[in-house]
Design a protein around this motif. Structure first.
Motif, PDB file in Angstrom:
ATOM      1  N   ARG A  54       0.857  -1.187   0.000  1.00  0.00           N
ATOM      2  CA  ARG A  54       0.000   0.000   0.000  1.00  0.00           C
ATOM      3  C   ARG A  54       0.896   1.242   0.000  1.00  0.00           C
ATOM      4  O   ARG A  54       1.653   1.462   0.944  1.00  0.00           O
ATOM      5  CB  ARG A  54      -0.920  -0.006   1.222  1.00  0.00           C
ATOM      6  CG  ARG A  54      -1.889  -1.187   1.239  1.00  0.00           C
ATOM      7  CD  ARG A  54      -2.733  -1.188   2.510  1.00  0.00           C
ATOM      8  NE  ARG A  54      -1.910  -1.343   3.695  1.00  0.00           N
ATOM      9  CZ  ARG A  54      -1.994  -0.565   4.777  1.00  0.00           C
ATOM     10  NH1 ARG A  54      -2.845   0.443   4.802  1.00  0.00           N
ATOM     11  NH2 ARG A  54      -1.220  -0.793   5.812  1.00  0.00           N
ATOM     12  N   THR A  82     -12.393   2.230   0.588  1.00  0.00           N
ATOM     13  CA  THR A  82     -12.519   1.216   1.641  1.00  0.00           C
ATOM     14  C   THR A  82     -13.487   0.104   1.279  1.00  0.00           C
ATOM     15  O   THR A  82     -13.470  -0.962   1.905  1.00  0.00           O
ATOM     16  CB  THR A  82     -12.960   1.859   2.958  1.00  0.00           C
ATOM     17  OG1 THR A  82     -14.208   2.545   2.752  1.00  0.00           O
ATOM     18  CG2 THR A  82     -11.921   2.864   3.449  1.00  0.00           C
ATOM     19  N   HIS A 139      -8.458  -3.290  -0.457  1.00  0.00           N
ATOM     20  CA  HIS A 139      -8.131  -2.397   0.653  1.00  0.00           C
ATOM     21  C   HIS A 139      -7.924  -3.177   1.938  1.00  0.00           C
ATOM     22  O   HIS A 139      -7.129  -2.773   2.795  1.00  0.00           O
ATOM     23  CB  HIS A 139      -9.244  -1.360   0.845  1.00  0.00           C
ATOM     24  CG  HIS A 139      -9.028  -0.465   2.031  1.00  0.00           C
ATOM     25  ND1 HIS A 139      -8.072   0.537   2.047  1.00  0.00           N
ATOM     26  CD2 HIS A 139      -9.631  -0.424   3.252  1.00  0.00           C
ATOM     27  CE1 HIS A 139      -8.098   1.153   3.209  1.00  0.00           C
ATOM     28  NE2 HIS A 139      -9.044   0.590   3.959  1.00  0.00           N
ATOM     29  N   HIS A 140      -8.613  -4.298   2.087  1.00  0.00           N
ATOM     30  CA  HIS A 140      -8.569  -5.064   3.335  1.00  0.00           C
ATOM     31  C   HIS A 140      -7.778  -6.360   3.211  1.00  0.00           C
ATOM     32  O   HIS A 140      -7.331  -6.908   4.221  1.00  0.00           O
ATOM     33  CB  HIS A 140      -9.996  -5.401   3.797  1.00  0.00           C
ATOM     34  CG  HIS A 140     -10.868  -4.206   3.965  1.00  0.00           C
ATOM     35  ND1 HIS A 140     -10.765  -3.352   5.048  1.00  0.00           N
ATOM     36  CD2 HIS A 140     -11.861  -3.702   3.181  1.00  0.00           C
ATOM     37  CE1 HIS A 140     -11.659  -2.390   4.926  1.00  0.00           C
ATOM     38  NE2 HIS A 140     -12.343  -2.573   3.805  1.00  0.00           N
ATOM     39  N   TYR A 165      -2.528   5.414  -2.429  1.00  0.00           N
ATOM     40  CA  TYR A 165      -3.486   6.239  -1.707  1.00  0.00           C
ATOM     41  C   TYR A 165      -2.984   7.680  -1.653  1.00  0.00           C
ATOM     42  O   TYR A 165      -1.795   7.929  -1.432  1.00  0.00           O
ATOM     43  CB  TYR A 165      -3.659   5.736  -0.274  1.00  0.00           C
ATOM     44  CG  TYR A 165      -4.258   4.347  -0.152  1.00  0.00           C
ATOM     45  CD1 TYR A 165      -5.589   4.180   0.215  1.00  0.00           C
ATOM     46  CD2 TYR A 165      -3.483   3.216  -0.375  1.00  0.00           C
ATOM     47  CE1 TYR A 165      -6.142   2.914   0.340  1.00  0.00           C
ATOM     48  CE2 TYR A 165      -4.025   1.942  -0.255  1.00  0.00           C
ATOM     49  CZ  TYR A 165      -5.354   1.798   0.100  1.00  0.00           C
ATOM     50  OH  TYR A 165      -5.894   0.545   0.225  1.00  0.00           O
ATOM     51  N   GLU A 187      -3.237  11.888   8.421  1.00  0.00           N
ATOM     52  CA  GLU A 187      -3.963  10.999   7.515  1.00  0.00           C
ATOM     53  C   GLU A 187      -3.073   9.856   7.046  1.00  0.00           C
ATOM     54  O   GLU A 187      -3.533   8.728   6.888  1.00  0.00           O
ATOM     55  CB  GLU A 187      -4.498  11.778   6.321  1.00  0.00           C
ATOM     56  CG  GLU A 187      -5.438  10.959   5.440  1.00  0.00           C
ATOM     57  CD  GLU A 187      -6.013  11.738   4.280  1.00  0.00           C
ATOM     58  OE1 GLU A 187      -6.869  11.172   3.562  1.00  0.00           O
ATOM     59  OE2 GLU A 187      -5.616  12.892   4.063  1.00  0.00           O
ATOM     60  N   SER A 191      -3.063   7.324   9.769  1.00  0.00           N
ATOM     61  CA  SER A 191      -4.365   6.667   9.851  1.00  0.00           C
ATOM     62  C   SER A 191      -4.545   5.632   8.748  1.00  0.00           C
ATOM     63  O   SER A 191      -4.988   4.500   9.006  1.00  0.00           O
ATOM     64  CB  SER A 191      -5.476   7.718   9.767  1.00  0.00           C
ATOM     65  OG  SER A 191      -6.751   7.109   9.764  1.00  0.00           O
ATOM     66  N   VAL A 192      -4.187   5.993   7.507  1.00  0.00           N
ATOM     67  CA  VAL A 192      -4.335   5.045   6.397  1.00  0.00           C
ATOM     68  C   VAL A 192      -3.368   3.881   6.562  1.00  0.00           C
ATOM     69  O   VAL A 192      -3.722   2.721   6.314  1.00  0.00           O
ATOM     70  CB  VAL A 192      -4.108   5.763   5.050  1.00  0.00           C
ATOM     71  CG1 VAL A 192      -4.084   4.754   3.903  1.00  0.00           C
ATOM     72  CG2 VAL A 192      -5.186   6.805   4.816  1.00  0.00           C
ATOM     73  N   ASN A 237      -2.307   2.550   9.254  1.00  0.00           N
ATOM     74  CA  ASN A 237      -2.767   1.645  10.310  1.00  0.00           C
ATOM     75  C   ASN A 237      -4.120   1.008  10.012  1.00  0.00           C
ATOM     76  O   ASN A 237      -4.564   0.122  10.749  1.00  0.00           O
ATOM     77  CB  ASN A 237      -2.859   2.389  11.639  1.00  0.00           C
ATOM     78  CG  ASN A 237      -1.488   2.716  12.225  1.00  0.00           C
ATOM     79  OD1 ASN A 237      -0.490   2.089  11.867  1.00  0.00           O
ATOM     80  ND2 ASN A 237      -1.433   3.697  13.101  1.00  0.00           N
ATOM     81  N   ASP A 238      -4.762   1.432   8.941  1.00  0.00           N
ATOM     82  CA  ASP A 238      -6.081   0.907   8.597  1.00  0.00           C
ATOM     83  C   ASP A 238      -5.940  -0.430   7.860  1.00  0.00           C
ATOM     84  O   ASP A 238      -6.259  -0.559   6.678  1.00  0.00           O
ATOM     85  CB  ASP A 238      -6.843   1.911   7.739  1.00  0.00           C
ATOM     86  CG  ASP A 238      -8.292   1.474   7.490  1.00  0.00           C
ATOM     87  OD1 ASP A 238      -8.798   0.639   8.273  1.00  0.00           O
ATOM     88  OD2 ASP A 238      -8.893   1.956   6.519  1.00  0.00           O
ATOM     89  N   SER A 239      -5.439  -1.407   8.571  1.00  0.00           N
ATOM     90  CA  SER A 239      -5.208  -2.743   8.025  1.00  0.00           C
ATOM     91  C   SER A 239      -5.237  -3.739   9.175  1.00  0.00           C
ATOM     92  O   SER A 239      -4.804  -3.420  10.288  1.00  0.00           O
ATOM     93  CB  SER A 239      -3.833  -2.803   7.331  1.00  0.00           C
ATOM     94  OG  SER A 239      -3.488  -4.146   7.013  1.00  0.00           O
ATOM     95  N   LYS A 279      -0.794  -7.420  15.464  1.00  0.00           N
ATOM     96  CA  LYS A 279      -2.156  -7.619  14.948  1.00  0.00           C
ATOM     97  C   LYS A 279      -2.234  -8.993  14.254  1.00  0.00           C
ATOM     98  O   LYS A 279      -1.695  -9.974  14.776  1.00  0.00           O
ATOM     99  CB  LYS A 279      -2.562  -6.458  14.036  1.00  0.00           C
ATOM    100  CG  LYS A 279      -2.546  -5.103  14.759  1.00  0.00           C
ATOM    101  CD  LYS A 279      -3.271  -3.997  14.021  1.00  0.00           C
ATOM    102  CE  LYS A 279      -2.583  -3.495  12.820  1.00  0.00           C
ATOM    103  NZ  LYS A 279      -3.223  -2.279  12.248  1.00  0.00           N
TER     104      LYS A 279
END
Length: 469
Positions: free
Chosen positions: A273, A359, A364-365, A376, A383, A386-387, A389-391, A437
């Motif tokens: 990403r 999203t 994305h996931h 992105y 931001e 945030s992006v 860590n959005d995983s 995670k």
């Protein structure tokens, strides 16, 4: 799946193997336990001599084992040779450092007195037989980075390798045997995934390590937890590659290409990403997409090939579905996005750059295991964090910035097992490797890795009685 060598460059099945039966598995478990009783008491000097000999043999075999890896899972031959060389380097590193990494530790005199002892120390003792469940993408390196520290610590190993790299798996057993390790110190078990549970539940197996998919990790962790056995898991990754305005955009874009397509894009720690600040977004995307377009896709045995085939037909299908879903929902393919027209055999896919990710898209996931990058656009540092860590994953991360304040912020806030600044993530025997995670737990490599499969033993001696008492 069958245990077989299937050339991903052609789809041709070259060799098949029968899975071990119950009687042979039992024989090997018994042999492993017997080998441990012998190996655990050997001196570090002898272990180092044997490990260095294994490194020598691996270097002599470099060209042959590289061709085997390329034939079985499709990595470019240049990368396969580099993988073999890296394994030899790690063997030598642990041969030279294991004794100091596992040296007895002694608390301060004040702490010993406060503990009511005359003497106290901490010792690192081997756990026993360790089951390693390993993946196909780095078929030599993934195993050696477990085996070298485990054997140097006095443990013994049982390898359940991926079913599509059986010849590489058998080579590893033979390598340690030829190096002089006692019979049974390292054994390859040609078995299917269905046999893992019973082997792990066997009382002669003390622990397990797995590198692979999240479902495989959950399965092994559940069994090990039920048996109260130690595990180390290195699972999937969807690593961010953050580019901030102060970055050297040319270097960042060139490195981004390598970071994404290393091992044909089939690497847990490959950057996937690409999170780019608006001030440099257009310049980065242009250079990145052009670099991806210039890559040579083709026969992995050719020295000039940059990207070979995916390791399996199913792997390519899975990747295609992620890309098609993203494009259908509005993403733009800046380059690639399909199978190469000129290659009518094998499981190839074009290096691809997707922008406009949202999203709601699966990509994305989910982890894209192949040469596909998602880009992105972000407006500021908050931001970007945030992006990133959005995983659900948190294996490693890459950040391009020359701002010291941003460096401190990314170190503090990125949810990952590593943060690599102004370069790409890479593993090295001196540095701990692992994630957080859903990327797993525990660490491989460095002193942290060799101690994962040790019994950390506290030794306490009571105060000597007063002579006048």
């Amino acid at each position: 799946m069958p245990i077989a060598t299937v050339n991903p460059a052609t789809g041709e099945t070259l060799k098949t193997f029968d899975a071990l039966g119950a009687e042979e598995i039992e024989r090997r478990l018994a042999l492993a336990r017997t080998a441990f009783e012998q190996h655990r008491t050997t001196e570090f000097g002898l272990r180092a001599e044997l490990m260095n000999r294994a490194a020598d043999l691996l270097e002599q075999d470099q060209q042959d084992i590289a061709r085997t890896m390329t034939t079985e899972m499709g990595k470019p031959i240049v990368a396969a040779r580099a993988e073999a060389a890296k394994c030899a380097k790690a063997m030598r590193w642990y041969a030279g450092h294991a004794e100091e990494l596992l040296a007895d530790e002694h608390p301060s005199a004040a702490d010993i007195k406060d503990a009511g002892a005359s003497r106290a120390s901490v010792h690192y003792r081997p756990l026993g037989v360790v089951l390693a469940v390993m993946p196909w993408n780095f078929p030599l390196w993934q195993v050696v980075r477990f085996a070298a520290p485990a054997l140097m610590a006095g443990n013994v190993g049982l390898l359940k390798h991926a079913s599509n790299v059986p010849q590489t798996a058998l080579y590893l057993e033979d390598l340690f045997r030829r190096a002089g390790f006692p019979e049974g110190c390292f054994q390859t078990l040609l078995v299917g995934s269905g046999a893992v549970e019973s082997i792990l539940r066997d009382p002669r197996v003390a622990a397990a390590t797995l590198t692979g998919s999240e479902p495989a990790g959950r399965s092994v962790a559940a069994v090990a937890g039920d048996e109260v056995k130690k595990t180390v898991l290195e699972l999937g990754g969807s690593d961010p590659f953050v580019v901030m305005p102060s970055a050297d955009i040319g270097r960042a874009a060139r490195t981004a290409v390598t970071a994404r397509v290393q091992n044909n894009g089939q690497s847990c720690i490959a950057a996937k990403r690409f999170i780019v600040h608006t001030d440099v977004y257009d310049a980065f995307c242009e250079r990145f997409a052009e670099g991806m377009r210039q890559l040579s896709v083709g026969d992995p045995m050719q020295e000039s090939t940059d990207v070979g085939p995916l390791a399996s037909e199913q792997g390519r299908t899975d990747l295609e579905e992620l890309v098609d879903d993203a494009v259908r929902l509005g993403a733009t393919a800046r380059c690639g996005g399909q199978r190469p027209e000129k290659l009518d055999r094998g499981w190839y896919y074009e290096p691809t750059v997707l922008t406009g990710i949202t999203t709601g898209m699966r990509i994305h996931h989910e982890e894209a295991f192949g040469p596909v990058a998602t880009v992105y656009l972000v407006g500021d540092l908050d931001e970007a964090v945030s992006v990133a860590n959005d995983s659900p994953f948190g294996l490693s991360s890459n950040v391009w910035t020359r701002d010291d304040g941003e460096v401190r912020r990314f170190v503090r806030d990125l949810e990952a097992g590593g943060v690599f600044f102004n370069g790409m993530t890479a593993s090295h025997p001196a540095l701990p490797f692992g994630g957080v995670k859903r990327s797993g737990y525990g660490r491989e490599l460095s002193g942290h890795g060799i101690r994962e499969f040790c019994n950390v033993t506290t030794v306490w001696h009571g105060a000597e009685p007063d002579a006048n008492s």
